[in-house]
Design a protein around this motif. Sequence first.
Motif, mmCIF file in Angstrom:
data_model
loop_
_atom_site.group_PDB
_atom_site.id
_atom_site.type_symbol
_atom_site.label_atom_id
_atom_site.label_comp_id
_atom_site.label_asym_id
_atom_site.label_seq_id
_atom_site.Cartn_x
_atom_site.Cartn_y
_atom_site.Cartn_z
ATOM 1 N N ARG A 71 60.649 51.819 28.657
ATOM 2 C CA ARG A 71 61.637 51.236 29.716
ATOM 3 C C ARG A 71 61.114 49.815 30.013
ATOM 4 N N LEU A 112 67.786 51.226 33.059
ATOM 5 C CA LEU A 112 67.082 50.202 34.180
ATOM 6 C C LEU A 112 67.633 50.563 35.551
ATOM 7 N N ASP A 117 65.431 48.877 38.358
ATOM 8 C CA ASP A 117 65.002 47.463 37.893
ATOM 9 C C ASP A 117 66.024 46.408 37.805
ATOM 10 N N GLY A 120 65.331 43.513 35.303
ATOM 11 C CA GLY A 120 65.688 44.086 33.893
ATOM 12 C C GLY A 120 67.135 44.268 33.551
ATOM 13 N N ARG A 121 67.967 44.721 34.567
ATOM 14 C CA ARG A 121 69.424 45.134 34.311
ATOM 15 C C ARG A 121 70.078 43.645 34.290
#
Length: 135
Positions: A71, A112, A117, A120-121
């Motif tokens: 991830r 994510l 996150d 990250g997204r």
Amino acid sequence: PNVENKRLLVEEGAIHGLRDMLDLQQPEAKHRASEALYRLSNNEANGLDLYRAGALRPIVGLLSSKAPADRTLKPRAADTLGRVAQIHVWDTRPEALQIGAVPALGGALDDLAVAGDDDGRSRVAKALKLLSRHD
């Protein structure tokens, strides 16, 4: 010298080794390979070499992975895919679409989101946008 070092790595076949490391079940090896491929992707010639060496498929595989350890690698994988697709639109975009990059990025967005996150997204969303651009 840094650009020359990167070219030398590419010419010596390092991309193939890094590509293969993404398929290993060793989180540290995957992390190092993901970072190295990302650093190589910021150069136009190297980005095309990533595509030619077949590195897109394991990058998409990493984005599709359900392994919890993977991830944290998804935002960097998305950055790399986005860079390569942005620089080499006509070569890489059809290949990326054919190997399932869009569903993989969509799945990474969901993964994510569950993890909370947001950074990250946003990086995955940017890669998705770059892949779906119509020039």
